[in-house]
Design a protein around this motif. Structure first.
Motif, PDB file in Angstrom:
ATOM      1  N   ILE A   1       0.818  -1.225   0.000  1.00  0.00           N
ATOM      2  CA  ILE A   1       0.000   0.000   0.000  1.00  0.00           C
ATOM      3  C   ILE A   1       0.849   1.272   0.000  1.00  0.00           C
ATOM      4  O   ILE A   1       0.342   2.345  -0.328  1.00  0.00           O
ATOM      5  N   THR A   2       2.125   1.152   0.319  1.00  0.00           N
ATOM      6  CA  THR A   2       2.989   2.340   0.243  1.00  0.00           C
ATOM      7  C   THR A   2       3.178   2.803  -1.201  1.00  0.00           C
ATOM      8  O   THR A   2       3.540   3.955  -1.449  1.00  0.00           O
ATOM      9  N   THR A   3       2.910   1.911  -2.166  1.00  0.00           N
ATOM     10  CA  THR A   3       3.057   2.270  -3.582  1.00  0.00           C
ATOM     11  C   THR A   3       1.859   3.054  -4.101  1.00  0.00           C
ATOM     12  O   THR A   3       1.938   3.681  -5.162  1.00  0.00           O
ATOM     13  N   LYS A   4       0.725   2.939  -3.398  1.00  0.00           N
ATOM     14  CA  LYS A   4      -0.523   3.600  -3.813  1.00  0.00           C
ATOM     15  C   LYS A   4      -0.995   3.127  -5.197  1.00  0.00           C
ATOM     16  O   LYS A   4      -1.659   3.864  -5.921  1.00  0.00           O
TER      17      LYS A   4
ATOM     18  N   THR B   1      -5.873   1.685   5.181  1.00  0.00           N
ATOM     19  CA  THR B   1      -6.155   2.101   3.805  1.00  0.00           C
ATOM     20  C   THR B   1      -7.309   3.101   3.704  1.00  0.00           C
ATOM     21  O   THR B   1      -7.891   3.269   2.631  1.00  0.00           O
ATOM     22  N   LYS B   2      -7.638   3.746   4.785  1.00  0.00           N
ATOM     23  CA  LYS B   2      -8.653   4.803   4.711  1.00  0.00           C
ATOM     24  C   LYS B   2      -8.159   5.881   3.741  1.00  0.00           C
ATOM     25  O   LYS B   2      -7.014   6.304   3.802  1.00  0.00           O
ATOM     26  N   ASN B   3      -9.037   6.288   2.833  1.00  0.00           N
ATOM     27  CA  ASN B   3      -8.700   7.303   1.824  1.00  0.00           C
ATOM     28  C   ASN B   3      -7.613   6.840   0.858  1.00  0.00           C
ATOM     29  O   ASN B   3      -6.871   7.654   0.297  1.00  0.00           O
ATOM     30  N   TYR B   4      -7.503   5.525   0.655  1.00  0.00           N
ATOM     31  CA  TYR B   4      -6.522   5.009  -0.294  1.00  0.00           C
ATOM     32  C   TYR B   4      -6.846   5.530  -1.696  1.00  0.00           C
ATOM     33  O   TYR B   4      -8.007   5.516  -2.119  1.00  0.00           O
TER      34      TYR B   4
END
Length: 362
Positions: free
Chosen positions: A88-91, A114-117
């Motif tokens: 998830i750091t990669t978005k 992942t809120k607001n991912y």
């Protein structure tokens, strides 16, 4: 994003290879990178691809290389939460194989992280996209059989396949059979019933499979059969009938939904049968009123996987959501809820009691 959506696969095992075969027949997508610590898994996957695909032993090196538009996560279940924290750091867009995680606790942690991912997070629930099941669901939601009252799903199949290091022989690694295998069916139940689960009661055991096996002097502890009763908040009740020592069944999955004016049923042929069509049958309480429809799957799509064409259709829907920036059809929340129902069923068997879903802190 380039003209073709560029996938990177983290976990090049059997399910990773199913994704490869399906992406290979989609015009606007391609696999450009693979990561897996096991060379044999990489080589088997590469045999399905061209020489331009980059490979990595460590998925973190794949993430650093920044080669893709989205990742398919198909690593062993117990690794999901740690892999996802890094990914998830990669978005980037994510297609995460079921189960989302092995526990509700880990799923909740992932949801909080992942809120607001900024990109799509999609839980891979292939059974939603099996053509006969999808057609059946359409008729249920149109109320062709009236108000839904009862739903049953039966899966009679072969035992769990052999995996790298035999990780799937132990519940601590899989989440338990009713999480690992059956989250698909609990997801289907929620989708069909359109309500949340109120309580779960299950009966099951390990009666036949893996009883004489030992791994590092430890015996496998995964269930190989169960009945699971699921009561929904809107009053609908559902049942799962699972048996994993039923090789050579004519149909691997059979579904039946009953409403107040009729019933609808369908079945999914086993991969071994080679059949590309299924029948959707609607029988009404009115005398002699029956509707039969045959649902076919293209042979090329059928050959690309072991889920009756569903992985192909799932990718089409995923790519459409990414392109149009629309919500995932199978969300992180869907993945979380399916794991929680499976965990409740496992707990019900262990403690011989009804489990209330209110016991889980959503």
């Amino acid at each position: 994003m380039t003209d073709k959506f560029r996938y990177g696969i983290i976990g090049a095992g059997s399910m990773g290879r199913e994704h490869i075969r399906n992406v290979n027949i989609i015009d606007n997508a391609e696999i450009v990178a693979l990561a897996d610590p096991f060379q044999d898994s990489l080589e088997q996957s590469l045999s399905l691809l061209n020489n331009k695909v980059k490979t990595f032993q460590d998925y973190k090196d794949l993430l650093k290389a920044d080669l893709v538009d989205g990742y398919i996560i198909s690593t062993p279940n117990f690794t999901h939460i740690d892999v996802l924290k890094d990914v998830i750091t990669t978005k980037k867009n994510l297609l995460i194989e079921k189960p989302l995680c092995t526990t509700t606790k880990d799923c909740l942690e992932f949801r909080d992280l992942t809120k607001n991912y900024p990109a799509t997070i999609w839980t891979a629930m292939e059974y939603r996209y099996m053509p006969p099941i999808k057609r059946m669901i359409e008729e249920i939601h149109k109320k062709t059989i009236g108000e839904l009252k009862m739903l049953s799903i039966r899966e009679h199949r072969f035992p769990f396949l052999v995996k790298v290091n035999d990780w799937n022989r132990f519940a601590k690694n899989t989440g338990g059979t009713l999480v690992e295998k059956c989250c698909h069916f609990f997801d289907l139940m929620r989708l069909i019933v359109q309500s949340e689960v109120k309580k779960v009661y299950a009966s099951g055991d390990q009666d036949v499979n893996h009883l004489s096996e030992l791994y590092n002097n430890k015996k496998p502890d995964i269930l190989d059969n169960a009945f699971v009763i699921v009561d929904f908040e809107n009053g609908v009740r559902a049942m799962l009938d699972l048996c994993m020592f039923a090789e050579n069944s004519n149909y691997q999955e059979e579904l039946c939904a009953i409403g107040d004016i009729g019933k609808i049923e369908t079945a999914v042929p086993s991969s071994a049968s080679g059949k590309n069509s299924s029948n959707v049958r609607i029988g009404f309480r009115e005398k002699n009123k029956i509707i039969n429809e045959t649902v076919n799957v293209d042979e090329k799509i059928l050959k690309a996987g072991h889920h009756h064409g569903s992985t192909y259709y799932e990718h089409l829907s995923f790519l459409k959501a990414v392109k149009n920036n629309t919500l995932a059809e199978v969300s992180l929340e869907d993945g979380l809820r399916a794991v929680a129902i499976g965990e409740a069923a496992e707990l019900s068997i262990k403690e011989n009691r009804v489990v209330q879903m209110s016991e889980f802190n959503f």
